[in-house]
Scaffold this motif. Sequence first.
Motif: not given
Length: 252
Positions: A35-37, A41-44, A63-82
Amino acid sequence: MTGTQKLAVETVWVPGLAGWQGQRRSTTGLIALGVLLAAAILFYAATLVADPAPSMKVLGAGVTAAVGIAVWLLVAHVRVGRMRVVRLVVDGTSVVFGGAEQIIWPLRTLGLAGILLVAGWAWSVFTVPAERMTLLTLLGVPVIGATLLIAGARSWFRPPSRHRLTVHPDGLELRIPRNDVSATWDEIEGASLEGDRVVVRTTTMRPSSWATRDLASDPVILAELVSFYAHHPAARAEIGPATLARLQAGDF
């Protein structure tokens, strides 16, 4: 896969086995750091968007798009029930356990962020006074942009699932970037979950492994299935549709 036919992905809940218990270690520290990172980055990005030069605004958008996609990628991974779930494709006498298909589009979209970063940087170099270009903008942005662009482009041209574990009557193949292995069953000693990675041990090479979220299946169940076929030579000839039935029964 057989020819150009796209085979169906089977999703199986495996009964009778404990399976993976999920992430055991606390992730509070990592979440706080993330969250801090992201905030930094969003402040930059905000400082770039606030710049009067249109080229810097494009950089900020990248830069904003890169942060948004990184969050999207993380959430997509977490939502896969294993947990106690395996996802597989049966292709004749081969059974393939692939990665999470939900992450394909986030990976492909990385290329868009890379294009914005590289284009905005190139435009800024020729139109923005040097004193308004920080060292991060001058040196860091083109490297990050090129990396995202390459990653996004490769995700379009590679097979949908670069991460996969394939078992067949003769052995197994593990295809994970920078950690591939191909071995016969007689060379495989077994597999087990160690920390957050499944380690496949062989008699002929150093152990190979995959992370618990590299594949879209329960890592403990996959490790137990690999160990079952490694220790039961008579069962290897069944690999194929019978493996699906074995998983559905939890009989291994």
